[in-house]
Write a protein that holds these residues in place. Structure first.
Motif, short mmCIF file in Angstrom:
data_model
loop_
_atom_site.label_atom_id
_atom_site.label_comp_id
_atom_site.label_asym_id
_atom_site.label_seq_id
_atom_site.Cartn_x
_atom_site.Cartn_y
_atom_site.Cartn_z
N ASN A 100 0.83 -1.19 0.00
CA ASN A 100 0.00 0.00 0.00
C ASN A 100 0.87 1.24 0.00
N PHE A 101 0.37 2.25 -0.68
CA PHE A 101 1.11 3.49 -0.81
C PHE A 101 0.51 4.56 0.08
N GLU A 102 1.40 5.34 0.71
CA GLU A 102 0.94 6.42 1.57
C GLU A 102 0.34 7.55 0.76
N GLN A 103 0.97 7.86 -0.37
CA GLN A 103 0.51 8.94 -1.22
C GLN A 103 0.32 8.37 -2.63
N LEU A 104 -0.82 8.67 -3.25
CA LEU A 104 -1.13 8.14 -4.57
C LEU A 104 -0.90 9.19 -5.65
N PHE A 105 -0.62 8.71 -6.84
CA PHE A 105 -0.49 9.58 -8.00
C PHE A 105 -1.87 9.79 -8.62
N ASP A 106 -2.18 11.01 -9.05
CA ASP A 106 -3.43 11.26 -9.77
C ASP A 106 -3.37 10.62 -11.16
N LEU A 107 -2.20 10.66 -11.76
CA LEU A 107 -1.99 10.13 -13.11
C LEU A 107 -0.72 9.31 -13.13
N THR A 108 -0.82 8.10 -13.62
CA THR A 108 0.36 7.26 -13.83
C THR A 108 0.41 6.93 -15.31
N THR A 109 1.55 7.15 -15.93
CA THR A 109 1.72 6.83 -17.36
C THR A 109 2.75 5.73 -17.49
N ILE A 110 2.42 4.77 -18.34
CA ILE A 110 3.32 3.65 -18.60
C ILE A 110 3.48 3.57 -20.12
N PHE A 111 4.51 4.22 -20.64
CA PHE A 111 4.75 4.28 -22.07
C PHE A 111 5.96 3.42 -22.45
N SER A 112 5.79 2.58 -23.45
CA SER A 112 6.88 1.81 -24.07
C SER A 112 7.68 0.96 -23.09
N THR A 113 7.06 0.49 -22.03
CA THR A 113 7.80 -0.35 -21.07
C THR A 113 7.14 -1.69 -20.82
N ALA B 279 1.13 -0.62 -10.15
CA ALA B 279 0.88 0.70 -10.74
C ALA B 279 -0.55 1.14 -10.44
N SER B 280 -1.50 0.21 -10.51
CA SER B 280 -2.90 0.53 -10.21
C SER B 280 -3.07 0.91 -8.75
N ASP B 281 -2.40 0.19 -7.87
CA ASP B 281 -2.47 0.49 -6.43
C ASP B 281 -1.91 1.88 -6.11
N ALA B 282 -0.96 2.35 -6.92
CA ALA B 282 -0.32 3.64 -6.67
C ALA B 282 -1.05 4.80 -7.35
N THR B 283 -2.17 4.51 -8.03
CA THR B 283 -2.86 5.52 -8.83
C THR B 283 -4.26 5.77 -8.30
N SER B 284 -4.59 7.04 -8.10
CA SER B 284 -5.92 7.37 -7.57
C SER B 284 -6.92 7.71 -8.66
N TRP B 285 -6.47 8.17 -9.81
CA TRP B 285 -7.42 8.69 -10.78
C TRP B 285 -7.27 8.08 -12.18
N PHE B 286 -6.18 8.40 -12.89
CA PHE B 286 -6.00 7.92 -14.27
C PHE B 286 -4.74 7.09 -14.41
N LEU B 287 -4.87 6.02 -15.17
CA LEU B 287 -3.74 5.15 -15.50
C LEU B 287 -3.70 5.04 -17.02
N LEU B 288 -2.61 5.47 -17.63
CA LEU B 288 -2.44 5.38 -19.08
C LEU B 288 -1.38 4.32 -19.37
N VAL B 289 -1.75 3.31 -20.12
CA VAL B 289 -0.84 2.22 -20.44
C VAL B 289 -0.73 2.11 -21.95
N TRP C 249 -7.61 4.58 -18.47
CA TRP C 249 -8.39 3.94 -17.40
C TRP C 249 -8.63 4.95 -16.31
N ASN C 250 -9.81 4.90 -15.74
CA ASN C 250 -10.21 5.83 -14.68
C ASN C 250 -10.64 5.04 -13.47
N ASN C 251 -10.27 5.51 -12.30
CA ASN C 251 -10.58 4.84 -11.04
C ASN C 251 -11.45 5.75 -10.19
N ASP C 252 -12.73 5.91 -10.61
CA ASP C 252 -13.61 6.76 -9.79
C ASP C 252 -14.79 5.99 -9.27
#
Length: 127
Positions: free
Chosen positions: A1-14, A34-44, A124-127
């Protein structure tokens, strides 16, 4: 679990590189983390299967050692990588977001707004 989450996580070319080095389970764990660390948007940005086939050619050109086995027999998720990634991210509580673009066009007798739907398989949105 993460103490602080990212609003947006981007995963490009990895994703392909994580997949070929860590296998199906490693890619799943990475996406879950990556999903656990993201509060709002995840771009893969998943690389299509053709990129896996071309990986060793790129490595040879760079003078790097080739990957041992990038076959779909070992990397089963590779056969339908976009759906597999979608499944993992959806199970983590995200939902697919479709990007739409609205345009206002002047036409005889007034204005008309049209909406063009552009599927963003990787948003992806996590709302």
């Amino acid at each position: 679990n993460f103490e602080q989450l990212f609003d947006l996580t981007t995963i490009f070319s990895t994703t392909m590189w994580i997949h070929v080095h860590a296998g199906d389970d490693g890619l799943r764990r990475f996406l879950e983390r990556a999903s656990d660390a993201t509060s709002w948007f995840l771009l893969v940005e998943p690389q299509p299967s053709a990129c896996y086939r071309k990986a060793n050619a790129r490595l040879r050109k760079m003078g790097r050692p080739e990957l041992e086995d990038v076959s779909s027999a070992r990397l089963k998720m590779r056969q339908d990588i976009e759906s597999e990634i979608a499944g993992v991210v959806t199970r983590c509580g995200f939902r697919r977001v479709y990007i739409t673009e609205s345009q206002t066009c002047k036409v005889e007798g007034g204005e008309r707004t049209t909406t063009q739907k552009q599927e963003a398989v990787t948003a992806w949105n996590n709302d």
